[in-house]
Motif scaffolding. Sequence first.
Motif, PDB file in Angstrom:
ATOM      1  N   SER A 159       0.794  -1.179   0.017  1.00 26.94           N
ATOM      2  CA  SER A 159      -0.102  -0.090  -0.024  1.00 26.94           C
ATOM      3  C   SER A 159       0.875   1.479  -0.126  1.00 26.94           C
ATOM      4  O   SER A 159       2.227   1.166   0.319  1.00 26.94           O
ATOM      5  N   GLY A 160       0.094   2.240  -0.207  1.00 24.12           N
ATOM      6  CA  GLY A 160       0.977   3.546  -0.316  1.00 24.12           C
ATOM      7  C   GLY A 160       1.204   4.078   1.301  1.00 24.12           C
ATOM      8  O   GLY A 160       2.043   4.602   1.652  1.00 24.12           O
ATOM      9  N   THR A 161       0.001   3.809   1.994  1.00 25.42           N
ATOM     10  CA  THR A 161      -0.307   4.192   3.509  1.00 25.42           C
ATOM     11  C   THR A 161       1.122   3.677   4.294  1.00 25.42           C
ATOM     12  O   THR A 161       1.634   4.359   4.879  1.00 25.42           O
ATOM     13  N   MET A 196       4.325   5.433   4.156  1.00 27.16           N
ATOM     14  CA  MET A 196       4.628   6.418   4.980  1.00 27.16           C
ATOM     15  C   MET A 196       4.682   6.337   6.415  1.00 27.16           C
ATOM     16  O   MET A 196       5.753   6.913   6.982  1.00 27.16           O
ATOM     17  N   SER A 201      -6.881  15.957   2.778  1.00 33.65           N
ATOM     18  CA  SER A 201      -6.282  14.648   2.093  1.00 33.65           C
ATOM     19  C   SER A 201      -7.119  13.526   2.500  1.00 33.65           C
ATOM     20  O   SER A 201      -7.978  13.338   3.331  1.00 33.65           O
ATOM     21  N   TRP A 202      -6.521  12.484   1.912  1.00 35.58           N
ATOM     22  CA  TRP A 202      -7.220  10.944   2.091  1.00 35.58           C
ATOM     23  C   TRP A 202      -6.702  10.597   3.695  1.00 35.58           C
ATOM     24  O   TRP A 202      -5.400  11.179   3.793  1.00 35.58           O
ATOM     25  N   SER A 253      -5.788   8.709   5.314  1.00 37.41           N
ATOM     26  CA  SER A 253      -4.378   7.801   5.595  1.00 37.41           C
ATOM     27  C   SER A 253      -3.099   8.830   6.018  1.00 37.41           C
ATOM     28  O   SER A 253      -2.249   8.472   6.832  1.00 37.41           O
ATOM     29  N   THR A 254      -3.124  10.113   5.355  1.00 37.43           N
ATOM     30  CA  THR A 254      -1.833  10.722   5.538  1.00 37.43           C
ATOM     31  C   THR A 254      -1.745  11.113   6.939  1.00 37.43           C
ATOM     32  O   THR A 254      -0.467  11.124   7.324  1.00 37.43           O
ATOM     33  N   VAL A 302       1.030  17.035   0.649  1.00 34.08           N
ATOM     34  CA  VAL A 302       0.406  16.177  -0.426  1.00 34.08           C
ATOM     35  C   VAL A 302       0.185  16.963  -1.479  1.00 34.08           C
ATOM     36  O   VAL A 302      -0.199  18.143  -1.424  1.00 34.08           O
ATOM     37  N   ASP A 313       3.770  13.007   0.417  1.00 34.57           N
ATOM     38  CA  ASP A 313       2.783  12.123   0.247  1.00 34.57           C
ATOM     39  C   ASP A 313       2.479  12.185  -1.252  1.00 34.57           C
ATOM     40  O   ASP A 313       1.692  13.143  -1.524  1.00 34.57           O
ATOM     41  N   ALA A 319       1.111  10.264  -3.365  1.00 33.53           N
ATOM     42  CA  ALA A 319       0.041   9.129  -3.745  1.00 33.53           C
ATOM     43  C   ALA A 319      -0.536   9.509  -5.060  1.00 33.53           C
ATOM     44  O   ALA A 319      -0.866   8.376  -5.887  1.00 33.53           O
ATOM     45  N   GLN A 320      -0.668  10.628  -5.193  1.00 31.22           N
ATOM     46  CA  GLN A 320      -1.736  11.283  -6.585  1.00 31.22           C
ATOM     47  C   GLN A 320      -0.715  11.777  -7.519  1.00 31.22           C
ATOM     48  O   GLN A 320      -1.333  12.161  -8.617  1.00 31.22           O
ATOM     49  N   SER A 352       1.466   5.704  -3.933  1.00 24.94           N
ATOM     50  CA  SER A 352       0.594   4.735  -4.189  1.00 24.94           C
ATOM     51  C   SER A 352       0.205   4.225  -5.560  1.00 24.94           C
ATOM     52  O   SER A 352       0.113   4.973  -6.353  1.00 24.94           O
ATOM     53  N   LYS A 408      -5.281   5.180  -8.810  1.00 25.50           N
ATOM     54  CA  LYS A 408      -4.246   5.949  -8.905  1.00 25.50           C
ATOM     55  C   LYS A 408      -3.661   6.108 -10.315  1.00 25.50           C
ATOM     56  O   LYS A 408      -4.133   5.203 -11.154  1.00 25.50           O
ATOM     57  N   GLY A 458      -1.054  -1.392  -3.655  1.00 28.69           N
ATOM     58  CA  GLY A 458       0.378  -1.184  -3.711  1.00 28.69           C
ATOM     59  C   GLY A 458       0.919  -0.072  -3.645  1.00 28.69           C
ATOM     60  O   GLY A 458       0.050   1.190  -3.503  1.00 28.69           O
ATOM     61  N   TYR A 496     -11.526  15.778  -0.351  1.00 29.41           N
ATOM     62  CA  TYR A 496     -12.036  14.797   0.608  1.00 29.41           C
ATOM     63  C   TYR A 496     -12.724  15.759   1.720  1.00 29.41           C
ATOM     64  O   TYR A 496     -12.645  16.974   1.825  1.00 29.41           O
TER      65      TYR A 496
END
Length: 381
Positions: A58-60, A63, A84-85, A87-88, A130, A156, A158-159, A180, A185, A192, A320
Motif C-alpha cells: 500500500s501507499g499508506t 509513509m 487529504s485521504w 491515510s496521510t 500532499v 505524500d 500518492a496522487q 500509491s 491512482k 500497492g 476529501y
Amino acid sequence: MSAQDRIPLTRPTIDDATIAGVVEVLRSGWITSGPKVKEFEAQLSQYCGGRPVRAFNSGTCTMEIALRIAGIGPGHEVITTPLSWVSTSNVILQVGARPVFVDIDPTTRNIDLSRIEAAITPATRAIIPVDLAGLPVDRDALYLIAKKHQLRVIEDAAQSFGSNWHDKPIGTTGDFVSFSFHANKNITTIEGGCLVMNTEPESRLAEQYRLQGVMRSGYDGMEVDVPGGKFNLTDVAARVGLGQLPHLDEFTEKRRALAQQYFKLLSSHQELGLQLPVADFKHSNWHMFQIVLPESRLKINRAQIMASLDSAGIGSGVHYPPIHLFALYRRSGWKEGDMPHAEYVGRNILTLPLYPTMTTMDVERVVNALVTILQANIRSD
Ligand SMILES: *Cc1c(COP(=O)(O)O)cnc(C)c1O
C-alpha cells in the motif's frame, strides 16, 4: 458507445499484454514477492533517477515506515494538510506522534506553505505535504523550510506519480517520497505503493519493516531487531505495475488533454460561480479534476447534485472531507473553524470523472449534465 453508457468517476487501464503477463506469473509457481517485485523496484528506481526504491502492498504503509525509519514517534509532532485521504494523518497516529494540521491555500488546495513556520514547535520532526489531484506542492519553498528547521519530509505523492517540479519528475528529488498504486491512482498494482529513499541503509531498514523485521543471512541465519509488519507486494501485483509503467506518459497526456477540455467547456459558464482548479499543464499529472461548488448560491446540496449526476449515468466523488473534523481527530481537540479554507473546500469540492480511456465527448456529457443541474438550482446574484 451509446449516450446511456455510464461514465464512472475513474477506471484503470490494463492492456492485454499485462493480463497475459499476470496469467504467466500465476502459472509460474511463484506468486508472492519474488523476481517481479525486484524487476518492478528496479524500474521504479530508474524512473526516480537511480534512488533506492522499495515496493509495498500500500501507499499508506510506506509513509508509516518512513516515519519509523526517521525515528519519529511518541512526543513528536508532524505537520500535514487537513485536505487529504485520512491515510496521510492516520500514519502519524500509528507511530504514536501528533498530527499538526496547517490550513490549505484555497487556490492550489495544497498545504499553505506560508503558514508552516508558525506551526513549528520544538517537538516538530517532519512535514507530510500532499500533492492533491497531482498538483505538486512548491518543492523549492518546501525544502527551504525543511532545511532551515532540520525537519524530515515525507512527500505524500500518492496522487502525483508522473507529475514534475520544474521538469524533474516527482520522486527524483527530495527526502522520502511515497507513491500509491491503488486501483484509482495514475498507475496501479491493484493495491500497492513504493517508497523512495536516500540511502542504502534506509532501504535495508525499509525491507525489514516490510516483513516482520526479519534479516536473513546465509542458508539458515535469521535475526529480528525491529518490529516490522506484513507489507510486502506480490509478484502478481508487481506484474500489473510492470505493465503500467510503459504507459505512464501516454496516460498523463491523455489526462491533461481531458482536463483541458473541462477548462474549455466550463470557462464558458462563469455565471455558475464554480471555482476551477489551477490550470497547470506543466507540472500536474491531472490525477483528478475537481471543482468547488458555489455554496452560498446553491438551492440544493452537494449530495443532491451527486445524486442527479448519478441518475444521468455520471460518477462523481468527494476528495476529501477535512481530516481534522473526523471524530478521531476532534477527540484530540481539533474543531470547526480551525482550518477555514480546508473546511470550505472540503464541504464544496466535487471530483468529476477523469481517466485515460475517457473521451472528449464524455467530458462534454459530464459538463452538460452538471451545467443543467446547476442552472436549475442556483440563485442568481
Ligand atoms: C491513495 C492515497 C493514499 C494511500 O494510498 P493506499 O495505497 O490506498 O494506501 C495516501 N494519500 C493520498 C493523498 C492518497 O490519495
